[in-house]
Write an enzyme that holds these catalytic residues in place. Structure first.
Site, mmCIF file in Angstrom:
data_model
loop_
_atom_site.group_PDB
_atom_site.id
_atom_site.type_symbol
_atom_site.label_atom_id
_atom_site.label_comp_id
_atom_site.label_asym_id
_atom_site.label_seq_id
_atom_site.Cartn_x
_atom_site.Cartn_y
_atom_site.Cartn_z
ATOM 1 C CB CYS A 37 -76.972 -7.158 61.332
ATOM 2 S SG CYS A 37 -75.223 -7.361 60.993
ATOM 3 C CG ASP A 442 -118.916 -17.480 56.853
ATOM 4 O OD1 ASP A 442 -118.745 -17.781 55.666
ATOM 5 O OD2 ASP A 442 -118.570 -18.207 57.806
#
Length: 482
Positions: A37, A442
């Site tokens: 699981c 940038d």
């Protein structure tokens, strides 16, 4: 032993708490049931002495455990590019996963040659890193994809077999029965009535800043191709498949209370659903582990809980839009991209009025007349860069997708006309998903950092390694000019 969970007692505590932050980081096999699981499974917590912990589904299945039908290990988040301590073995694992999800065969000698090592050496390092042989890993990936398609879709079993990479229905049935002790048709019967509207589920590790991710997408939604509405992100796709192009659409809807994305798609995309699933996981950065990222950014003075890296549904499309965005605003770049779509895009039928076309492919833009591109308002320098990019993608010399070798890809990009450091790094960030990409200089970063000096940007970002791309995304939030 491979990548076993390092502390079984700590793993059991996470299991008992059903802590979603550990989802996909380990899996638990329960000896009393023979089932494995996810740590978020809602069934009763097993006794500690009945638990065995594994780092991957492949390890659990190699130990003869079967996947749980309730928590469904196949939808757990995977690992990002920065999670592996063994880069070569991890590259091999991602290549196997990509081939399985594309329904393609995997030849280990060819994979070893692609990675520049011998087949024997690849087997050895793969087993050391992942705890299983490549063959076992491949089998697990194929069967888990098949299990998800059987559970979440109405695809015929024969089509599921092909989409999962099996050469024949007989081999698929035999492998499924041997590994899971259940026939594929029996799994369908156990599921009950088929869903009227099939939805594929993909999980993430919390926290996830859904608002920021959808806001980023909404500001860049390309007219005719993309739409953000509420918690849903929709777009068109034109997917090459076995000599044809499959036109369609997808809708990725965030379900924050479940830590999941629910994916719907056009029926025409059924043969490539595995590959589409992978692309969605990458584009939405569902496999990221937010804890180390947030810690690294906080150490550098940046609060960014749940920050994710918006990727690319279509690498070529995103790279074109980055070129169009050179020295202009997001809105201006979107206007130019929309003109490209109207002139060269492929019409696509969808149930959404806002989605009408697929973005033009590389071959189409490479063959377009430069003068005609110029009449769309694209300046000559951008036309040259755009067509050089398109030609490189069309002839196969440049692959714009996650998993492409980083250094050679960046070198190829840098050699194209009009591709300076900012453009190359932004492609690394958005298209290649490189967590340490950093577009120094940038304009948005200049505003956030208070300086236009690219060298100062580089120095400021040192504190955020190896997660500088996530830092850039967090810094862009206020102005968001790129």
């Amino acid at each position: 032993m491979g990548r076993m969970f390092p502390d079984a007692d700590a793993a059991y505590l996470a299991l008992a708490a059903r802590d979603a932050r550990f989802d996909g980081r380990f899996f638990v096999g329960v000896t009393s049931t023979g089932i494995y699981c996810r740590p978020v499974c809602r069934v009763r917590t097993p006794r500690r002495e009945n638990c065995r912990f594994f780092a991957s589904p492949a390890q659990a299945e190699a130990a003869a455990f079967r996947p749980c039908l309730k928590c469904r290990p196949e939808i757990a988040p995977g690992l990002s590019a920065m999670d592996s301590s063994d880069a070569l073995a991890d590259c091999a694992a991602r290549a196997i996963e990509a081939a399985v999800q594309a329904g393609e065969p995997v030849a280990l000698p060819a994979l070893a040659a692609r990675l520049g090592v011998g087949e024997r050496h690849l087997r050895r390092i793969f087993a050391a890193a992942h705890g299983v042989a490549p063959r076992e890993y491949l089998a697990t990936q194929r069967l888990l994809l098949a299990k998800q398609l059987l559970t979440d879709t109405t695809m015929p079993v024969a089509q599921v077999a092909l989409a999962s990479g099996f050469e024949s229905l007989r081999r698929f049935n035999a492998a499924f029965l041997e590994r899971y002790r259940l026939a594929p048709t029996a799994l369908r019967r156990a599921r009950g009535n088929a869903p009227a509207d099939p939805v594929l589920r993909l999980a993430w590790r919390p926290p996830y800043d859904v608002v920021t991710m959808l806001g980023f997408a909404a500001r860049r939604a390309l007219a005719g191709v993309e739409q953000v509405e509420g918690l849903a992100w929709r777009r068109t796709l034109a997917w090459p498949h076995r000599g044809a192009v499959l036109d369609g659409w997808i809708e990725a809807r965030f379900v924050p209370e479940r830590h999941e994305v629910h994916l719907r798609s056009a029926p025409a995309l059924a043969p490539v659903l595995g590959a589409v699933l992978r692309r969605v996981r990458e584009a939405l950065d569902l496999d990221a582990d937010p804890a180390p990222i947030a810690a690294a950014l906080a150490a550098g003075g940046l609060a960014a809980e749940g920050q994710r890296l918006p990727g690319a549904f279509d690498g070529f499309e995103t790279a074109v839009r980055i070129v169009l965005g050179q020295q202009v605003t997001v809105a201006a770049a979107g206007t130019l991209a929309a003109r490209l779509v109207r002139r060269y895009g492929r019409p696509v039928e969808t149930p959404f009025a806002a989605l009408t076309h697929a973005f033009p492919d590389a071959a189409t833009l490479a063959a377009a007349e430069a003068e005609e591109l110029g009449r769309l308002g694209i300046v000559r320098q951008r036309v040259r860069a755009l067509q050089a990019l398109a030609a490189a993608v069309a002839d196969g010399s440049l692959q714009l997708e996650r998993g492409a070798p980083l250094a050679p890809t960046l070198a190829t990009l840098a050699a194209l006309p009009g591709f300076g450091p900012w453009t190359v790094q932004l492609v690394a960030l958005r298209v290649l998903g490189w967590p340490d990409a950093w577009p120094a200089g940038d304009a948005g970063l200049a505003v956030a950092l208070g300086t236009r000096d690219g060298r100062e940007h580089e120095r400021a970002a040192e504190a955020w390694r190896p997660w500088r791309a996530y830092a850039a995304m967090a810094l862009w939030r206020p102005g968001d000019t790129r």
